[in-house]
Design an enzyme around this catalytic site. Structure first.
Site, PDB file in Angstrom:
ATOM      1  N   HIS A   1       0.823  -1.024  -0.433  1.00  0.00           N
ATOM      2  CA  HIS A   1      -0.352   0.424   0.395  1.00  0.00           C
ATOM      3  C   HIS A   1       0.848   1.682   0.009  1.00  0.00           C
ATOM      4  O   HIS A   1       1.442   1.404   0.429  1.00  0.00           O
ATOM      5  CB  HIS A   1      -0.775  -0.084   1.219  1.00  0.00           C
ATOM      6  CG  HIS A   1      -1.974   0.647   1.103  1.00  0.00           C
ATOM      7  ND1 HIS A   1      -1.925   2.230   1.481  1.00  0.00           N
ATOM      8  CD2 HIS A   1      -3.739   0.753   0.552  1.00  0.00           C
ATOM      9  CE1 HIS A   1      -3.125   3.046   1.186  1.00  0.00           C
ATOM     10  NE2 HIS A   1      -3.703   2.507   0.135  1.00  0.00           N
TER      11      HIS A   1
ATOM     12  N   GLU B   1      -7.793  -4.919  -0.573  1.00  0.00           N
ATOM     13  CA  GLU B   1      -8.475  -6.310  -1.352  1.00  0.00           C
ATOM     14  C   GLU B   1      -8.407  -8.004  -0.698  1.00  0.00           C
ATOM     15  O   GLU B   1      -9.292  -8.019  -1.033  1.00  0.00           O
ATOM     16  CB  GLU B   1      -7.245  -5.767  -2.331  1.00  0.00           C
ATOM     17  CG  GLU B   1      -7.760  -4.763  -3.166  1.00  0.00           C
ATOM     18  CD  GLU B   1      -8.693  -3.677  -3.204  1.00  0.00           C
ATOM     19  OE1 GLU B   1      -9.841  -3.776  -3.172  1.00  0.00           O
ATOM     20  OE2 GLU B   1      -9.026  -2.305  -4.293  1.00  0.00           O
TER      21      GLU B   1
HETATM   22  N1  ACO Z   1       3.823  -7.543  -4.937  1.00  0.00           N
HETATM   23  C1  ACO Z   1       5.049  -7.694  -4.983  1.00  0.00           C
HETATM   24  N2  ACO Z   1       6.055  -6.446  -4.865  1.00  0.00           N
HETATM   25  C2  ACO Z   1       5.273  -5.448  -4.199  1.00  0.00           C
HETATM   26  C3  ACO Z   1       4.322  -5.332  -4.438  1.00  0.00           C
HETATM   27  C4  ACO Z   1       3.637  -6.637  -4.324  1.00  0.00           C
HETATM   28  N3  ACO Z   1       1.980  -6.591  -3.733  1.00  0.00           N
HETATM   29  N4  ACO Z   1       3.803  -4.530  -4.210  1.00  0.00           N
HETATM   30  C5  ACO Z   1       5.081  -3.029  -4.399  1.00  0.00           C
HETATM   31  N5  ACO Z   1       5.858  -4.009  -4.519  1.00  0.00           N
HETATM   32  C6  ACO Z   1       7.678  -3.609  -4.063  1.00  0.00           C
HETATM   33  C7  ACO Z   1       7.504  -2.771  -5.727  1.00  0.00           C
HETATM   34  O1  ACO Z   1       7.728  -4.197  -7.000  1.00  0.00           O
HETATM   35  C8  ACO Z   1       8.049  -1.813  -5.584  1.00  0.00           C
HETATM   36  O2  ACO Z   1      10.035  -3.053  -5.304  1.00  0.00           O
HETATM   37  P1  ACO Z   1      11.342  -2.639  -6.516  1.00  0.00           P
HETATM   38  O3  ACO Z   1      11.750  -0.924  -5.327  1.00  0.00           O
HETATM   39  O4  ACO Z   1      12.330  -3.729  -5.913  1.00  0.00           O
HETATM   40  O5  ACO Z   1      10.763  -1.761  -7.535  1.00  0.00           O
HETATM   41  C9  ACO Z   1       8.406  -2.221  -4.241  1.00  0.00           C
HETATM   42  O6  ACO Z   1       7.363  -3.226  -3.719  1.00  0.00           O
HETATM   43  C10 ACO Z   1       7.759  -0.404  -3.470  1.00  0.00           C
HETATM   44  O7  ACO Z   1       6.750  -0.421  -5.365  1.00  0.00           O
HETATM   45  P2  ACO Z   1       5.903   0.889  -5.665  1.00  0.00           P
HETATM   46  O8  ACO Z   1       5.165   0.562  -6.767  1.00  0.00           O
HETATM   47  O9  ACO Z   1       7.044   2.069  -5.356  1.00  0.00           O
HETATM   48  O10 ACO Z   1       4.678   1.367  -4.730  1.00  0.00           O
HETATM   49  P3  ACO Z   1       3.688   2.286  -4.519  1.00  0.00           P
HETATM   50  O11 ACO Z   1       3.191   2.950  -3.525  1.00  0.00           O
HETATM   51  O12 ACO Z   1       3.636   2.170  -5.795  1.00  0.00           O
HETATM   52  O13 ACO Z   1       2.393   0.859  -4.090  1.00  0.00           O
HETATM   53  C11 ACO Z   1       0.305  -0.383  -4.609  1.00  0.00           C
HETATM   54  C12 ACO Z   1       1.224   0.654  -4.043  1.00  0.00           C
HETATM   55  C13 ACO Z   1       0.210  -0.129  -6.063  1.00  0.00           C
HETATM   56  C14 ACO Z   1      -1.397  -0.597  -3.332  1.00  0.00           C
HETATM   57  C15 ACO Z   1       1.406  -1.878  -4.730  1.00  0.00           C
HETATM   58  O14 ACO Z   1       1.371  -2.192  -3.753  1.00  0.00           O
HETATM   59  C16 ACO Z   1       0.721  -2.615  -5.223  1.00  0.00           C
HETATM   60  O15 ACO Z   1       0.405  -2.509  -6.964  1.00  0.00           O
HETATM   61  N6  ACO Z   1       0.044  -3.423  -4.940  1.00  0.00           N
HETATM   62  C17 ACO Z   1      -0.832  -5.089  -5.416  1.00  0.00           C
HETATM   63  C18 ACO Z   1      -2.069  -4.272  -5.674  1.00  0.00           C
HETATM   64  C19 ACO Z   1      -2.853  -3.857  -5.108  1.00  0.00           C
HETATM   65  O16 ACO Z   1      -3.103  -4.918  -4.006  1.00  0.00           O
HETATM   66  N7  ACO Z   1      -3.381  -2.759  -4.979  1.00  0.00           N
HETATM   67  C20 ACO Z   1      -4.529  -2.453  -4.451  1.00  0.00           C
HETATM   68  C21 ACO Z   1      -3.679  -1.435  -3.208  1.00  0.00           C
HETATM   69  S1  ACO Z   1      -5.882  -1.105  -1.647  1.00  0.00           S
HETATM   70  C22 ACO Z   1      -6.476   0.181  -2.657  1.00  0.00           C
HETATM   71  O17 ACO Z   1      -5.884   0.752  -4.010  1.00  0.00           O
HETATM   72  C23 ACO Z   1      -8.296   0.244  -2.038  1.00  0.00           C
END
Ligand code: ACO
Length: 389
Positions: free
Chosen positions: A261, A319
């Site tokens: 998140h 989620e």
């Molecule tokens: N699985 C694996 N790796 C992940 C995940 C995940 N669920 N979430 C983040 N990471 C990793 C990224 O790959 C990144 O790694 P890196 O730095 O080695 O490249 C690091 O963690 C940081 O990720 P960001 O994308 O910069 O984090 P951001 O704050 O933008 O992401 C998000 C938040 C979009 C929710 C992300 O965690 C994600 O894609 N989760 C999966 C989708 C999901 O569950 N969405 C629902 C969110 S809740 C809502 O909006 C109601």
């Protein structure tokens, strides 16, 4: 992590405060969500969705007469304009996804209203009331069934379940859905809420703001994740398969849906409330093995995310247990994100009203990264890009 570049550019606006709100407060480090002064876990499982809406919109829990009045007001808007029903029928023939169709339908929901100018208070009530009707009617049309007319005697959650199934739901199921809708009603300046605020801030109208917010909610990085999260649990099938399955996904560089998140660096408090609601629902007669499997998948996913992404604090988000709770309510995955919209629309409307009150256009700046010093040449003297030759 806040990603600053030069000239104050902040990628993804992370950490930027772009609005003031009395609706909700998200503390990502403490794992706390406050809804109009109440802790999420104290309020969401105890009140009906209408009580929660009243709290959000007026900053006060309603007295009995106020609650009855809000119920009547919402109930009278429920039936859809004929043109919306026609659109839903055409979309069902075309087999479009429920979220695409909700986005298309939202823009037609005010067709039968004859307002002088935009009355954003009336439009807010109307949209909250009609969005569940549109979702349920489309769902039934897609199954080759006739839409079920709303029942004005039922509360918001009970009526939504009734319009989906054509049957009265048990008190336990209605409670489960009320808790879900209350839990997702608002969440600070999330992407869809920001979208609604940006649109309404141009002095556009409430229908445009909510239609735009639906488009933003649809994406898998926002509201589109619970379907894939449940698919993942189904594919895993048994607890012993969780580790090899999740490891393979992470080795392939894939994201695990339902984890991570932007704000929360601890377990999302909404996951806690929804897990408890799912536990109660499944205990009252659901697929208990499914609940046990989901908790095993969660434990393994959090452990492996710590191993593969050390220091990122990737925890369970809203989620994951949304998927389990809505599955327990008998909803197919395609209804998960539209049902999120059924709850969140109250937050979008509340934020839009707040934004209108500020009277301020939202207009951030951008940093130019393009070329400079180019000179114009007539079309005949220009060279095509190499790839086009
Ligand atoms: N699985 C694996 N790796 C992940 C995940 C995940 N669920 N979430 C983040 N990471 C990793 C990224 O790959 C990144 O790694 P890196 O730095 O080695 O490249 C690091 O963690 C940081 O990720 P960001 O994308 O910069 O984090 P951001 O704050 O933008 O992401 C998000 C938040 C979009 C929710 C992300 O965690 C994600 O894609 N989760 C999966 C989708 C999901 O569950 N969405 C629902 C969110 S809740 C809502 O909006 C109601």
């Amino acid at each position: 992590m806040i990603t600053h570049s030069n000239n104050g550019f902040v990628s993804g606006l992370e950490g930027i405060v772009a609005a003031q709100t009395r609706l909700s407060h998200v503390d990502g480090l403490a794992g706390e969500l406050i809804l109009a002064g109440y802790r999420l876990e104290d309020i969401a499982p105890r009140v009906s969705f209408e009580e929660m809406v009243h709290l959000l919109w007026t900053d006060r829990l309603p007295a009995a007469a106020e609650l009855a009045s809000l119920h009547d007001d919402l109930a009278r808007w429920r039936a859809l304009p004929q043109a919306t029903l026609d659109l839903l029928r055409s979309a069902a023939v075309a087999g479009r996804s429920s979220m695409d169709v909700l986005r298309m339908a939202a823009g037609t929901l005010d067709l039968d209203l004859h307002l002088s100018g935009h009355d954003d208070v009336i439009l807010g009530h109307m949209l909250l009331s009609r969005i569940p009707t549109a979702v349920a009617a489309y769902w039934r049309l897609r199954q080759g069934q006739t839409p079920v007319s709303p029942d004005p005697a039922l509360g918001h959650a009970a009526n939504y379940l009734y319009m989906l199934t054509g049957k009265m739901s048990s008190a336990a199921r209605v409670r489960g859905l009320d808790t879900y809708l209350n839990t997702v009603i608002d969440h600070g300046l999330n992407a869809s809420t920001f979208t609604a605020r940006v649109i309404i801030a141009t002095r556009s109208d409430m229908v445009s703001a909510i239609t735009g917010a639906i488009g933003a909610l649809k994406g898998p990085l926002h509201g589109g994740a619970p379907g894939p999260a449940l698919d993942m649990v189904f594919e895993i099938g048994t607890a012993d398969r969780a580790e090899p399955y999740l490891r393979a996904k992470l080795e392939a560089g894939e994201r695990l849906m339902g984890f991570g998140h932007r704000i929360y660096k601890v377990r999302d408090p909404r996951a806690e409330v929804l897990a408890a609601a799912a536990r109660e629902l499944y205990a009252a007669g659901g697929d208990r093995q499914m609940y046990a499997l989901a908790t095993a998948v969660e434990e393994t996913a959090v452990r492996l995310l710590a191993e593969y992404k050390p220091g990122r604090n990737l925890q369970t988000n809203v989620e994951f247990y949304t998927a389990l709770l809505l599955h327990g309510l008998g909803m197919p995955t395609e209804l998960f994100t539209p049902t999120f919209a059924v709850g969140r629309v109250a937050g979008w409307v509340g934020h839009a009203w707040e934004q209108i009150a500020t009277g301020r256009l939202i207009r951030p700046a951008s940093q130019y990264t393009g070329a400079s010093g180019r000179t114009w040449a007539p079309v005949g003297e220009r060279r095509a890009a190499a790839a086009l030759l």
